[in-house]
Write a protein that holds these residues in place. Structure first.
Motif, PDB file in Angstrom:
ATOM      1  N   GLY A  45       0.853  -3.567 -10.195  1.00 28.27           N
ATOM      2  CA  GLY A  45       2.035  -4.173  -9.597  1.00 28.27           C
ATOM      3  C   GLY A  45       3.307  -3.691 -10.257  1.00 28.27           C
ATOM      4  O   GLY A  45       3.299  -3.183 -11.378  1.00 28.27           O
ATOM      5  N   ILE A  46       4.399  -3.860  -9.541  1.00 23.79           N
ATOM      6  CA  ILE A  46       5.709  -3.446 -10.016  1.00 23.79           C
ATOM      7  C   ILE A  46       6.707  -4.536  -9.658  1.00 23.79           C
ATOM      8  O   ILE A  46       6.550  -5.227  -8.650  1.00 23.79           O
ATOM      9  N   MET A  47       7.695  -4.703 -10.491  1.00 25.71           N
ATOM     10  CA  MET A  47       8.796  -5.612 -10.159  1.00 25.71           C
ATOM     11  C   MET A  47      10.055  -5.151 -10.869  1.00 25.71           C
ATOM     12  O   MET A  47       9.992  -4.512 -11.921  1.00 25.71           O
ATOM     13  N   ILE A  48      11.174  -5.461 -10.252  1.00 24.23           N
ATOM     14  CA  ILE A  48      12.471  -5.217 -10.864  1.00 24.23           C
ATOM     15  C   ILE A  48      13.057  -6.584 -11.163  1.00 24.23           C
ATOM     16  O   ILE A  48      13.197  -7.409 -10.260  1.00 24.23           O
ATOM     17  N   LYS A  49      13.351  -6.826 -12.430  1.00 18.69           N
ATOM     18  CA  LYS A  49      13.896  -8.125 -12.827  1.00 18.69           C
ATOM     19  C   LYS A  49      15.392  -8.012 -13.122  1.00 18.69           C
ATOM     20  O   LYS A  49      15.862  -7.012 -13.654  1.00 18.69           O
ATOM     21  N   LYS A  50      16.103  -9.072 -12.760  1.00 17.82           N
ATOM     22  CA  LYS A  50      17.527  -9.185 -13.072  1.00 17.82           C
ATOM     23  C   LYS A  50      17.681 -10.193 -14.196  1.00 17.82           C
ATOM     24  O   LYS A  50      17.222 -11.337 -14.081  1.00 17.82           O
ATOM     25  N   ASN A  51      18.290  -9.776 -15.282  1.00 15.82           N
ATOM     26  CA  ASN A  51      18.508 -10.635 -16.449  1.00 15.82           C
ATOM     27  C   ASN A  51      17.213 -11.307 -16.908  1.00 15.82           C
ATOM     28  O   ASN A  51      17.196 -12.463 -17.315  1.00 15.82           O
ATOM     29  N   GLY A  52      16.093 -10.585 -16.801  1.00 12.07           N
ATOM     30  CA  GLY A  52      14.798 -11.072 -17.265  1.00 12.07           C
ATOM     31  C   GLY A  52      14.076 -12.000 -16.311  1.00 12.07           C
ATOM     32  O   GLY A  52      12.997 -12.490 -16.618  1.00 12.07           O
ATOM     33  N   ALA A  53      14.637 -12.239 -15.128  1.00  9.05           N
ATOM     34  CA  ALA A  53      14.031 -13.169 -14.173  1.00  9.05           C
ATOM     35  C   ALA A  53      13.549 -12.451 -12.920  1.00  9.05           C
ATOM     36  O   ALA A  53      14.163 -11.487 -12.476  1.00  9.05           O
ATOM     37  N   ASN A  54      12.453 -12.941 -12.348  1.00 12.35           N
ATOM     38  CA  ASN A  54      11.933 -12.393 -11.090  1.00 12.35           C
ATOM     39  C   ASN A  54      12.961 -12.606  -9.986  1.00 12.35           C
ATOM     40  O   ASN A  54      13.692 -13.591  -9.980  1.00 12.35           O
ATOM     41  N   GLN A  55      12.989 -11.698  -9.019  1.00 10.57           N
ATOM     42  CA  GLN A  55      13.914 -11.770  -7.892  1.00 10.57           C
ATOM     43  C   GLN A  55      13.141 -11.648  -6.587  1.00 10.57           C
ATOM     44  O   GLN A  55      12.163 -10.897  -6.510  1.00 10.57           O
ATOM     45  N   ASP A  56      13.578 -12.356  -5.570  1.00  7.73           N
ATOM     46  CA  ASP A  56      12.959 -12.227  -4.246  1.00  7.73           C
ATOM     47  C   ASP A  56      13.027 -10.778  -3.776  1.00  7.73           C
ATOM     48  O   ASP A  56      14.056 -10.129  -3.898  1.00  7.73           O
ATOM     49  N   GLY A  57      11.938 -10.282  -3.232  1.00  6.07           N
ATOM     50  CA  GLY A  57      11.910  -8.942  -2.672  1.00  6.07           C
ATOM     51  C   GLY A  57      11.790  -7.825  -3.678  1.00  6.07           C
ATOM     52  O   GLY A  57      11.794  -6.659  -3.321  1.00  6.07           O
ATOM     53  N   ALA A  58      11.705  -8.164  -4.956  1.00  6.06           N
ATOM     54  CA  ALA A  58      11.673  -7.127  -5.990  1.00  6.06           C
ATOM     55  C   ALA A  58      10.308  -7.040  -6.672  1.00  6.06           C
ATOM     56  O   ALA A  58      10.196  -6.600  -7.792  1.00  6.06           O
ATOM     57  N   TYR A  59       9.246  -7.477  -5.971  1.00  2.00           N
ATOM     58  CA  TYR A  59       7.891  -7.415  -6.528  1.00  2.00           C
ATOM     59  C   TYR A  59       6.936  -6.879  -5.470  1.00  2.00           C
ATOM     60  O   TYR A  59       7.048  -7.223  -4.296  1.00  2.00           O
ATOM     61  N   ARG A  60       6.007  -6.046  -5.891  1.00  7.08           N
ATOM     62  CA  ARG A  60       5.015  -5.544  -4.935  1.00  7.08           C
ATOM     63  C   ARG A  60       3.743  -5.141  -5.667  1.00  7.08           C
ATOM     64  O   ARG A  60       3.765  -4.245  -6.500  1.00  7.08           O
ATOM     65  N   PRO A  61       2.615  -5.786  -5.340  1.00  7.56           N
ATOM     66  CA  PRO A  61       1.337  -5.321  -5.871  1.00  7.56           C
ATOM     67  C   PRO A  61       0.795  -4.208  -4.977  1.00  7.56           C
ATOM     68  O   PRO A  61       1.182  -4.094  -3.820  1.00  7.56           O
ATOM     69  N   SER A  62      -0.092  -3.409  -5.519  1.00  4.66           N
ATOM     70  CA  SER A  62      -0.676  -2.325  -4.745  1.00  4.66           C
ATOM     71  C   SER A  62      -2.127  -2.140  -5.141  1.00  4.66           C
ATOM     72  O   SER A  62      -2.453  -2.121  -6.318  1.00  4.66           O
ATOM     73  N   VAL A  63      -2.998  -2.034  -4.154  1.00  7.52           N
ATOM     74  CA  VAL A  63      -4.418  -1.785  -4.392  1.00  7.52           C
ATOM     75  C   VAL A  63      -4.684  -0.337  -4.035  1.00  7.52           C
ATOM     76  O   VAL A  63      -4.145   0.180  -3.060  1.00  7.52           O
ATOM     77  N   SER A  64      -5.517   0.320  -4.839  1.00  7.44           N
ATOM     78  CA  SER A  64      -5.801   1.725  -4.554  1.00  7.44           C
ATOM     79  C   SER A  64      -6.569   1.846  -3.250  1.00  7.44           C
ATOM     80  O   SER A  64      -7.306   0.956  -2.853  1.00  7.44           O
ATOM     81  N   SER A  65      -6.380   2.945  -2.575  1.00  6.12           N
ATOM     82  CA  SER A  65      -7.108   3.182  -1.341  1.00  6.12           C
ATOM     83  C   SER A  65      -8.479   3.765  -1.651  1.00  6.12           C
ATOM     84  O   SER A  65      -8.716   4.279  -2.738  1.00  6.12           O
ATOM     85  N   SER A  66      -9.363   3.677  -0.721  1.00  4.77           N
ATOM     86  CA  SER A  66     -10.721   4.165  -0.900  1.00  4.77           C
ATOM     87  C   SER A  66     -10.715   5.642  -1.284  1.00  4.77           C
ATOM     88  O   SER A  66     -10.053   6.455  -0.656  1.00  4.77           O
ATOM     89  N   GLY A  67     -11.434   5.967  -2.341  1.00  4.44           N
ATOM     90  CA  GLY A  67     -11.540   7.349  -2.788  1.00  4.44           C
ATOM     91  C   GLY A  67     -10.394   7.818  -3.665  1.00  4.44           C
ATOM     92  O   GLY A  67     -10.378   8.943  -4.129  1.00  4.44           O
ATOM     93  N   SER A  68      -9.421   6.943  -3.909  1.00  3.53           N
ATOM     94  CA  SER A  68      -8.272   7.321  -4.725  1.00  3.53           C
ATOM     95  C   SER A  68      -8.468   6.839  -6.153  1.00  3.53           C
ATOM     96  O   SER A  68      -9.101   5.821  -6.396  1.00  3.53           O
ATOM     97  N   ASN A  69      -7.911   7.566  -7.109  1.00  3.10           N
ATOM     98  CA  ASN A  69      -7.967   7.099  -8.491  1.00  3.10           C
ATOM     99  C   ASN A  69      -6.591   6.686  -8.995  1.00  3.10           C
ATOM    100  O   ASN A  69      -6.372   6.571 -10.181  1.00  3.10           O
ATOM    101  N   THR A  70      -5.661   6.474  -8.065  1.00  2.80           N
ATOM    102  CA  THR A  70      -4.342   5.988  -8.450  1.00  2.80           C
ATOM    103  C   THR A  70      -3.884   4.876  -7.513  1.00  2.80           C
ATOM    104  O   THR A  70      -4.317   4.784  -6.370  1.00  2.80           O
ATOM    105  N   SER A  71      -3.015   4.054  -8.029  1.00  2.00           N
ATOM    106  CA  SER A  71      -2.324   3.034  -7.250  1.00  2.00           C
ATOM    107  C   SER A  71      -0.841   3.310  -7.447  1.00  2.00           C
ATOM    108  O   SER A  71      -0.411   3.543  -8.581  1.00  2.00           O
ATOM    109  N   THR A  72      -0.078   3.307  -6.373  1.00  2.00           N
ATOM    110  CA  THR A  72       1.333   3.667  -6.484  1.00  2.00           C
ATOM    111  C   THR A  72       2.211   2.572  -5.880  1.00  2.00           C
ATOM    112  O   THR A  72       2.728   2.719  -4.766  1.00  2.00           O
TER     113      THR A  72
END
Length: 161
Positions: free
Chosen positions: A90-117
């Motif tokens: 997962g990735i997120m961009i925080k403002k002043n150390g706090a979570n922000q709406d729309g600034a978080y996204r988890p990602s699951v790797s696709s079948s056969g892939s060895n990376t998650s982006t």
């Protein structure tokens, strides 16, 4: 506003009035891989700057600090190694150390892939001294971001709009 020549601040034109431009922009990437925490999000500090127009980004802390108030577009991406499709990063961009709406996204790797982006982007309203940080995390141990500045697999960019 009318007239043949207008002038305000440091910019002038043939017709009209133009305010001074307040540019602030940064883009950085990872030049080498770094560890990503298991079940905990941590700052991912970029260590290779493509540009930092007004020296707002600190590569030691991974913090972009606004020197001008206004709206900022921020975008980040992490490329993280994974072993199977049940793992996520997962990735997120925080403002002043706090979570922000729309600034978080988890990602699951696709079948056969060895990376998650996972990637995310959003617009922030910043005052002078407010700061943004890019955070990354994973659902498994021994995760690393892929660092290669030439590929820009992991990056963070911010521009005042």
């Amino acid at each position: 506003m009318s007239g043949i020549i207008g002038e305000v601040g440091s910019k002038s034109g043939v017709i009209g009035v133009f305010p001074s431009l307040e540019v602030s922009a940064f883009r950085g990437s990872l030049s080498s891989s770094v560890a990503v925490n298991y079940d905990t999000y941590a700052v991912i500090a970029m260590n290779d700057e493509a540009f930092d127009i007004d020296n707002s980004y600190d590569m030691t802390t991974g913090r972009f600090t606004a020197k001008k108030a206004g709206k900022y577009f921020a975008q980040g991406q992490l490329q993280i190694n994974v072993i199977n499709t049940t793992q996520f990063a997962g990735i997120m961009i925080k403002k002043n150390g706090a979570n922000q709406d729309g600034a978080y996204r988890p990602s699951v790797s696709s079948s056969g892939s060895n990376t998650s982006t996972p990637s995310c982007s959003t617009i922030f309203s910043l005052e002078i001294g407010d700061y943004l940080e890019l955070f990354g995390g994973a659902s498994f141990t021994s995760a690393t971001t892929y660092g290669d500045a030439s590929l820009l697999a992991t990056f963070f960019s911010i521009i005042k709009i």
